[in-house]
Structures are given as structure tokens and as C-alpha cells.
Design a protein around this motif. Structure first.
Motif, PDB file in Angstrom:
ATOM      1  N   ALA A   1       3.671  11.261  -7.857  1.00 33.71           N
ATOM      2  CA  ALA A   1       4.176  10.989  -9.212  1.00 33.71           C
ATOM      3  C   ALA A   1       4.973  12.155  -9.788  1.00 33.71           C
ATOM      4  CB  ALA A   1       3.020  10.608 -10.136  1.00 33.71           C
TER       5      ALA A   1
ATOM      6  N   ALA B   1       2.194   5.898  -7.456  1.00 31.02           N
ATOM      7  CA  ALA B   1       1.213   6.241  -8.489  1.00 31.02           C
ATOM      8  C   ALA B   1       0.262   7.346  -8.037  1.00 31.02           C
ATOM      9  CB  ALA B   1       0.416   4.992  -8.876  1.00 31.02           C
ATOM     10  N   HIS B   2       0.454   7.874  -6.835  1.00 32.20           N
ATOM     11  CA  HIS B   2      -0.427   8.914  -6.298  1.00 32.20           C
ATOM     12  C   HIS B   2      -0.243  10.221  -7.090  1.00 32.20           C
ATOM     13  CE1 HIS B   2      -2.082  11.851  -3.417  1.00 32.20           C
ATOM     14  NE2 HIS B   2      -2.760  10.817  -2.907  1.00 32.20           N
TER      15      HIS B   2
ATOM     16  N   TYR C   1      -2.389  -0.407  -9.403  1.00 36.65           N
ATOM     17  CA  TYR C   1      -0.976  -0.654  -9.105  1.00 36.65           C
ATOM     18  C   TYR C   1      -0.833  -1.410  -7.787  1.00 36.65           C
ATOM     19  CZ  TYR C   1       4.034   0.131  -8.724  1.00 36.65           C
ATOM     20  OH  TYR C   1       5.386  -0.050  -8.621  1.00 36.65           O
ATOM     21  N   TYR C   2      -1.697  -1.094  -6.814  1.00 40.23           N
ATOM     22  CA  TYR C   2      -1.658  -1.825  -5.541  1.00 40.23           C
ATOM     23  C   TYR C   2      -1.959  -3.310  -5.770  1.00 40.23           C
ATOM     24  CZ  TYR C   2      -3.198  -3.547  -0.994  1.00 40.23           C
ATOM     25  OH  TYR C   2      -3.362  -4.294   0.144  1.00 40.23           O
TER      26      TYR C   2
ATOM     27  N   ARG D   1       0.968   7.718 -14.556  1.00 40.63           N
ATOM     28  CA  ARG D   1       0.045   8.761 -14.085  1.00 40.63           C
ATOM     29  C   ARG D   1      -0.110   9.857 -15.145  1.00 40.63           C
ATOM     30  NH1 ARG D   1      -4.076   9.394 -11.083  1.00 40.63           N
ATOM     31  NH2 ARG D   1      -3.069   8.039  -9.511  1.00 40.63           N
TER      32      ARG D   1
ATOM     33  N   GLN E   1      -3.948   4.049  -9.003  1.00 49.93           N
ATOM     34  CA  GLN E   1      -3.261   3.649  -7.783  1.00 49.93           C
ATOM     35  C   GLN E   1      -3.788   2.319  -7.256  1.00 49.93           C
ATOM     36  OE1 GLN E   1      -2.934   6.728  -4.854  1.00 49.93           O
ATOM     37  NE2 GLN E   1      -2.010   5.410  -3.301  1.00 49.93           N
ATOM     38  N   ASP E   2      -5.103   2.095  -7.347  1.00 45.29           N
ATOM     39  CA  ASP E   2      -5.671   0.809  -6.907  1.00 45.29           C
ATOM     40  C   ASP E   2      -5.181  -0.328  -7.798  1.00 45.29           C
ATOM     41  OD1 ASP E   2      -7.052   2.072  -4.882  1.00 45.29           O
ATOM     42  OD2 ASP E   2      -8.865   2.369  -6.107  1.00 45.29           O
TER      43      ASP E   2
ATOM     44  N   PRO F   1       4.987   3.521 -12.464  1.00 45.86           N
ATOM     45  CA  PRO F   1       3.656   4.044 -12.120  1.00 45.86           C
ATOM     46  C   PRO F   1       3.583   5.569 -12.162  1.00 45.86           C
ATOM     47  CG  PRO F   1       4.790   3.239 -10.162  1.00 45.86           C
ATOM     48  CD  PRO F   1       5.599   2.794 -11.335  1.00 45.86           C
TER      49      PRO F   1
ATOM     50  N   SER G   1       2.500   1.650  -3.405  1.00 43.92           N
ATOM     51  CA  SER G   1       1.538   2.063  -4.436  1.00 43.92           C
ATOM     52  C   SER G   1       1.390   3.582  -4.501  1.00 43.92           C
ATOM     53  CB  SER G   1       0.175   1.413  -4.180  1.00 43.92           C
ATOM     54  OG  SER G   1      -0.442   1.969  -3.027  1.00 43.92           O
ATOM     55  N   ASN G   2       1.870   4.282  -3.472  1.00 39.20           N
ATOM     56  CA  ASN G   2       1.800   5.749  -3.486  1.00 39.20           C
ATOM     57  C   ASN G   2       2.670   6.365  -4.577  1.00 39.20           C
ATOM     58  OD1 ASN G   2      -0.069   6.414  -1.372  1.00 39.20           O
ATOM     59  ND2 ASN G   2       1.465   5.727   0.117  1.00 39.20           N
TER      60      ASN G   2
ATOM     61  N   ARG H   1       0.842  -1.193   0.000  1.00 35.76           N
ATOM     62  CA  ARG H   1       0.000   0.000   0.000  1.00 35.76           C
ATOM     63  C   ARG H   1       0.887   1.257   0.000  1.00 35.76           C
ATOM     64  NH1 ARG H   1      -4.951   0.659  -1.594  1.00 35.76           N
ATOM     65  NH2 ARG H   1      -5.694  -1.091  -0.310  1.00 35.76           N
TER      66      ARG H   1
END
Length: 785
Positions: free
Chosen positions: A426, A421-422, A714-715, A774, A711-712, A770, A418-419, A415
Motif C-alpha cells: 500500500a 491492500a497489503h 478486499y479479497y 490501509r 486484505q481479506d 485499497p 488483493s495484495n 488473491r
């Protein structure tokens, strides 16, 4: 594509062909293995002088065209025999030198006609007396080891002009020059030629010369340098890779067991990967190749690549086993999902190797062929044989349970990752990447082509070979780094005043070039003889315009012109063979040739070990950019064909570009030049590094098509394949990191660079891909498609 949809999708033809005929697949692989296991057992270390040089380069063509006219300037070994206490003018030393000379004379592969030492009859002295010239052999026929004979020998050495050449400047050692034949007649069958075995030749020098005579006479120490000795030491050192290979297998097995939680699937991955290594070695023998010091490293790469793809397969099968009724169904689902990404990744690996064929150096081309064969067999063993094997033996219930639990639970670590990709993180990642790219480009300008150290840079500075080379450099005026410029004329034209005058000017220019110790040619002898013919008066140490005088003066310049006086070499002795030294001296020689070449007189570059190094550096400099463009172009095309998206291709490729730039900066920082040993790393880093991006993006695209936010998606990608990607990077790095501890320096350099590139490619795919997605990927378009 979701698991439920996969269950109702008709099986592709290839899947049906493989899994509907599993016994046939196992039988075919078994038969192939038996044949190639036998072939692999026949593989032997093999190399040659000609494979190490760019045969199509103009310098090398010139050298090969006139190799019979250039004595002792090709593949030569120099044996320096040192008197530990005292000097060489003792009965015991001279007797040991004679025995060594005779022993070397009868070693197979020696060009006996070209051997030169104090005991050779072609090493002579000359002096001017009241009655004219006098001379003879340095060691006369009357030599008997008495004090009078030794004093006569001392005087002859001083008059021979060999001090600093065959005799050390401090009179504590002398050299035996040993020219070699690439192939020689079989003593049992003169019609058959035997290729020189460098490893065996090196061992004979050690056993018959160094060990034997140092044991017989403690006051004698033997130093051996030359291409053949260097290659022999390289092969001996690289045989130690077997130990490193065993260490890599053991570490990988333990980590793989920890990753899979299943002993039988771990064993299946390791066994199928080792089968791939054996197939690759067997295919090399079938194709007529051996293992040279560079292609010996390929089995490591094949093992590392095979394990990395095996990890993806086991991970996919474990995930599919949670919903599958049996091992066969799980294996088929994983095969259907991962075969195309795996194939694209392996083809990318192959492309990275194949682009090395653009480089006109035999050992690099053979490395490319060996590695490409290795990738081809991985397609059969790890993409086909492994899932078929797992379909029979299955995966332990513990592994399936753990896989199912990990898929269902929340992972704080993934989790957090995965940020990347936030929307807020990014842009920061992209800015950091751009800053790193700029810094890498700036510092990478310090990267040099060629060797940056004295001696043999393939070996460590404290290796015996480099210590021997340092001894020769310190005690002799003529270094082991020789650039040979050939003056080519019409027959009987090399003794003309015009030719000798031009050669004299060339020598003057070269001797006044930074990095040059001295220059020698038939002009040197001619001037000395003319001075001697005029009572030794220094003002006569010049070239005469009288042709008869010139003809007489060069009569004693044996070995400095060919039989019909149509070729005369100018020997330029350099301080070292560093890249800048070679560039500087070659530039001066080329400019001189352009200004003075005319009908009947042509200056040709280049022979000697420095000429070969200069040609090799030029080939590498011209090929590096072409090779890099070719490998990136091929990887881009395959990604475009696979994903049918320029944006997706950029997401996969741009992290590789950053790794290449940072890799160049690291090489510059570590003082590693771009040369035969390190050039393959550049292609391998791109070709193999693309695997991570392909696996991550192909899985992430599946979730994006299902309607997830970036982001989901990628998680979920990290949950399903992130651990496998991390493990893949570690496995690839472990496979080559053991090289760092090798006794061979260039293997350590390659290990360091590949470890960096594999790990950084993995990090780049997880961190930068990621962030790029974005800005470049439009999830709504994927959902519509």
C-alpha cells in the motif's frame, strides 16, 4: 450485511412496492415504451448557429445587438469556383460561375440581398481619370463572352480591388460570398418562419452546386467552406454513429454472454438498456430537442452506463440465487443490496452531466439535459425493470452453478490483486500515485484552451472541408478567420476625422500584431479615394481633416458602415484561429479600446468567426475550473451522505482526482485543446468514473463490518464484485472506443479520452482504493458501528 441477516431483515418499502406489484410495473413500463418509441422515431438532427456560441458573453451580445449593421460577417458560406486549367477569364468559366451564382441565389435560407460575387451588381470597379472618377459593375451590362468583353472584365477586376478577396491571387478561381438567414419565411405561408436546416442546406450545396457543375464542366472544381457547411458535414459524419452503435451492441452482447453464462439474462440486460436509450431519445423529442453533433453521442453513453449497472445487477442476482429458493427471492435480495449503491452511482453520473449547465453554450447545455434524462431513465429500466424481469425469467442453472463455484473456490488472480491492500504494498502504491500526480500536474500545464489546428478541428485534416479551407487560405489574401472590432459613434459620427483617425491607429496596431494578415475598414477606402482625388499621388494617401473631403471619400465604402453612420467595423484577417493567435489579437484590441474609448466613440469587441471563437474560449476558460469544482463537490457530498465517513469518501474520490490530472496531461500530449467538444469529457470522467469506487467500497465495507481484516475483506470483495467491476470498465470503454474510428475528429478525440478515463478510473479503484483504505479506514470502528 451477510446473506443470512438479509433473509431476516424486513423488506424496505420500495422493494415491497416494486416486487409486490410486478405486473403493474411491467404494464407501466410497456405503456411508457410504446409512447416513447413513437416519440423517438420523430427525433431529427438539429442545430443552429446561435446554439454553438455563448450568447451571454459581452462579445456575442455586442455582435447580436449590431448584427443588422454587419453585412456578411455572421453566418456565411464561401463558394470558391476554381478553373482547373487556365484562368477565370474564359467564356466557359464565366458562364459556369453565372449559373452557380443564380443557383445559389434561389436556395432556401440564403440572404439574397447580401450575396456577393463577380456577377453581383454591387461588386464594382473605380478608377481616377483626367475627368475625375470613373467606375461601374465589374461585369458590365455589355458583357457577351467575346474576347473583347473578357479583356474588359480582366481590366475591371484589376481595378476593383477584389484580387485576393473575391478573385484568387493567381486568377484561377473566384468566390461567391453567401450570407445565411437563421430563419426565413415559408414560401407557402409568408407569416410562418422556417428554421434553417443545416444538413439539408449542406446537401443542396453538394447536389445542386458541387456535383452538378463539376459534372457539367470538368474544368471546374468547387470548394465550399463556412459554418453551415461544416455543421452539415458533421451531421452527415455523425449519422455514421448508428453503425458504431450496432458494433458496440454486438461486442457487448458477446462479452456479456461470456460473463453471465446465461443467454436469457444477457438478453434481458441488453434489451432493458436499449429501452433506456429509446426512452432517452423519446424524452428529448417530448422536451422539444433534436440531436445536434454533440448530443448525438449521448445514446452511446446511456447504453454504456446502462450495461455497466446491468452487469452489477445480474452478478448480484446470480450470487443470491445460490441460497434463494426461487428467482423472485434472488432478485429481491440483489435489489435490496445493490439499489442504494446503484442509485448513488447514477446520481453521481447525473451530477457530472448537470454541472455542464454552468457553461453558457447551447450545445453543451443540451448535451447536459440529454445525458441527465438518460441517467434518469436508467434508474427506472436497469435498477427496477431489469430485476423485475429477471424475477420472472430467472437465471440459468449453469450460471448459478458457476457463480456458486467461483464464490467457494480460491482465486489466485484475485488473491494477487488483493495484495494492493497489503501493509507493505500500500505505501508503494501511494508513492507511485503521488509521483504520477506530480508528473501529470507538471505536463498538464501545456494544456491549451481552444483550437490548436487550422481549419475545422472537428474534422480530420484530410476531410474535404479542411482541404477546401486550405485551398482558400493558399489562394486568397483575406483568410476565413476574421476578427471584427466595431467602432460605435453617434449617428453620422463614423465619418468624423476623430473616428477615422482612431480607426487608422487601431488598424496599424493590429497589422503589426503577430498572427494578423491584414486589416480593412472604411479608412482603407477613404485613403484610396483621397489619393485618387489628388492625381493618384502617394503622399495624399492619408486622412484629410476637411469633413467634406472625408464625407465624399467614404461614399464608396459600401458595407463598411451602417445606414446612419453610427457603426463602422474594422475587419482584422488572421493567419488562423489558434488559441494563442486569438489571445494575442484580442489582448491588443482590448488594450486599444481601454485607451481610446470616450464619449461619442467606443470600440466594441467582437464579431466575425474569430470573435466568436475568442468569446467561446473565454467562456470555457472561466467555466472549466468552476465546473470541475462543482462536480467534485457534488460527488463528495453524495459519498458523504451514503457512507457517512470522510475517510471512505477520500478512498473513492482520490483515484478520480488522479485520473483527471492524467487525463489533462494526455490531452496536452495528444495536442487536444479544451473546447466545446472536449470539455464535457472532463465532467463525464468524474461523474461516471465514481461508479467503480462506490461498488467496491460498499461491498468491502460489508465484509469489514463482519470483522475481516482489510486484505481479506478486499479479497472477498474482488471475488464477489471484482469481475463485475472489470467487466463494467470494459463495457464502458467499448461503448466509446468505437468513436475513435469515426470520420469526425472531435468524436474520435472524445472517444479516446473517455476510453482512457473509464479504464483508468477502473484501474484506479482496484489499485489505489485499497491502498488508501490501509491508511484511512479503521476496521475496528466499522465493527463497533
Amino acid at each position: 450485511m451477510s446473506i443470512n441477516k438479509q433473509q431476516h431483515t424486513p423488506a424496505p418499502f420500495l422493494e415491497r412496492l416494486i416486487f409486490n406489484n410486478r405486473p403493474a410495473v411491467i404494464l407501466i413500463c410497456t405503456l411508457i415504451s410504446l409512447f416513447l418509441f413513437y416519440q423517438a422515431a420523430q427525433v431529427r438532427p438539429s442545430t443552429s448557429f446561435e446554439k454553438m456560441i455563448p450568447l451571454q458573453h459581452p462579445y456575442i451580445k455586442n455582435m447580436m445587438d449590431h448584427r443588422n449593421d454587419l453585412s456578411n460577417l455572421g453566418n456565411t458560406v464561401r463558394i470558391a469556383v476554381e478553373a482547373v486549367d487556365g484562368d477565370i477569364f474564359t467564356k466557359e468559366y464565366m458562364e459556369t460561375l453565372r449559373q452557380i451564382n443564380d443557383e445559389v441565389f434561389y436556395i432556401a435560407g440564403v440572404d439574397r440581398s447580401g450575396m456577393k460575387s463577380l456577377w453581383s451588381p454591387n461588386v464594382r470597379w473605380t478608377e481616377v481619370t483626367e475627368e475625375g472618377f470613373d467606375g461601374g459593375e465589374v461585369i458590365p451590362q455589355t458583357y457577351d463572352g467575346s474576347a473583347e468583353s473578357l479583356e474588359e472584365l480582366r481590366n475591371n477586376v484589376l481595378k476593383s480591388g477584389q484580387v485576393g478577396r473575391l478573385v484568387g491571387n493567381n486568377f484561377k478561381s473566384s468566390i461567391i460570398d453567401v450570407p445565411l438567414l437563421e430563419s426565413y419565411p415559408d414560401p407557402q405561408d409568408q407569416s410562418r418562419l422556417i428554421k434553417l436546416d443545416y444538413q439539408q442546406f449542406s446537401h443542396e450545396l453538394e447536389e445542386k452546386i458541387r456535383e452538378k457543375y463539376q459534372a457539367q464542366n470538368p474544368n471546374v472544381k468547387v470548394h465550399i467552406i463556412g459554418f453551415a457547411k461544416k455543421v452539415g458535414d458533421l451531421i452527415d459524419g455523425l449519422i455514421g454513429v448508428v453503425m458504431f452503435f450496432g458494433v458496440a451492441i454486438a461486442i457487448t452482447f458477446v462479452l456479456l454472454l461470456w460473463f453471465t453464462h446465461c443467454f436469457k439474462s444477457t438478453l434481458a440486460v441488453v434489451c432493458t438498456t436499449l429501452i433506456a436509450v429509446v426512452w432517452q431519445l423519446g424524452m428529448l423529442n417530448v422536451l422539444g430537442f433534436g440531436l445536434d453533433p454533440y448530443s448525438m453521442l449521448v445514446p452511446f453513453l446511456v447504453f454504456a452506463i446502462g450495461i455497466s449497472h446491468g452487469v452489477q445487477k445480474i452478478n448480484g442476482i446470480a450470487m443470491a440465487s445460490g441460497d434463494a429458493p426461487d428467482a423472485l427471492t434472488a432478485a429481491r435480495r440483489a435489489f435490496r443490496q445493490l439499489f442504494i449503491p446503484g442509485m448513488v452511482a447514477l446520481l453521481s453520473d447525473a451530477v457530472g452531466f448537470i454541472t455542464l449547465l454552468l457553461i453558457d453554450i447551447g450545445v453543451i447545455r443540451e448535451l447536459a439535459i440529454a445525458a441527465s434524462v438518460g441517467v434518469a431513465v436508467i434508474i427506472l429500466t436497469n435498477l427496477i425493470l431489469l430485476p423485475v424481469t429477471i424475477s420472472y425469467i430467472g437465471i440459468s442453472q449453469k450460471a448459478v452453478r458457476i457463480s456458486r463455484e467461483e464464490a467457494s473456490k480460491n482465486h489466485p488472480f484475485w488473491r494477487l490483486i488483493s495484495n494492493f491492500a497489503h501493509p507493505l504494498v500500500a505505501p508503494i502504491s501511494v508513492v507511485v500515485a503521488l509521483a504520477a500526480l506530480g508528473g501529470g500536474i507538471w505536463y498538464g500545464q501545456n494544456l491549451k484552451i481552444g483550437d490548436l489546428d487550422q481549419g475545422a478541428p472537428e474534422l480530420h485534416p484530410d476531410s474535404r472541408y479542411n482541404l477546401d479551407n486550405d485551398f482558400v487560405i493558399r489562394n486568397y489574401s483575406t483568410s476565413s478567420d476574421v476578427l471584427v472590432i466595431m467602432a460605435k459613434t453617434a449617428p453620422e459620427g463614423c465619418s468624423s476625422y476623430k473616428t477615422l483617425s482612431a480607426m487608422d491607429q487601431l488598424m496599424w496596431q493590429m497589422e503589426n500584431t503577430e498572427g494578423v494578415q491584414s486589416a480593412v475598414s472604411m479608412v482603407s477606402v477613404s485613403k484610396q479615394v483621397i489619393k485618387g482625388m489628388n492625381e493618384g499621388n502617394l503622399k495624399w494617401e492619408t486622412l484629410s481633416r476637411n469633413q467634406d473631403v472625408l464625407n465624399n471619400s467614404i461614399a464608396r465604402a459600401e458595407g463598411l458602415y451602417n445606414g446612419n453612420c453610427s457603426l463602422a467595423p474594422v475587419l482584422v484577417f488572421l493567419n488562423d484561429h489558434k488559441a494563442e493567435t486569438l489571445e494575442r489579437t484580442v489582448a491588443v484590441a482590448k488594450q486599444f479600446a481601454e485607451e481610446h474609448n470616450e464619449d461619442g466613440l467606443e470600440f466594441l469587441l467582437a464579431a466575425g468567426n474569430a470573435g466568436i471563437e475568442a468569446a467561446t474560449n473565454e467562456v470555457i476558460a472561466s467555466s472549466e475550473t468552476t465546473m470541475l469544482i462543482a462536480v467534485y463537490a457534488a460527488v463528495v457530498i453524495m459519498c458523504l451522505l451514503t457512507f457517512r465517513s470522510l475517510a471512505a469518501t477520500l478512498c473513492v474520490i482520490l483515484p478520480l482526482v488522479l485520473t483527471s490530472v492524467l487525463g489533462n496531461a494526455l490531452m496536452a500530449y495528444m495536442g487536444i485543446g479544451v473546447k466545446v467538444a472536449t470539455l464535457p469529457v472532463i465532467a463525464l470522467g468524474v461523474g461516471i468514473g465514481v461508479d467503480y469506487g462506490i461498488y467496491i467500497y460498499s461491498r468491502m465495507e460489508t465484509y469489514l463490518r463482519q470483522g475481516m481484516a482489510l486484505q481479506d475483506a478486499y479479497y472477498e470483495t474482488l471475488k464477489s464484485t471484482g469481475k463485475a467491476v472489470l467487466f463494467t470498465g470494459v463495457c464502458l470503454a467499448i461503448g466509446v472506443a468505437t468513436w475513435i474510428f469515426s470520420a469526425i475528429k472531435f468524436q474520435g478525440d472524445m472517444g479516446l479520452m473517455l476510453t482512457f478515463m473509464f479504464l483508468w478510473n477502473m484501474f484506479g479503484a482496484i489499485w489505489l482504493l485499497p491502498a488508501l483504505a490501509r491508511f484511512l479506514i479503521k476496521p475496528e470502528k466499522l465493527r463497533q458501528a
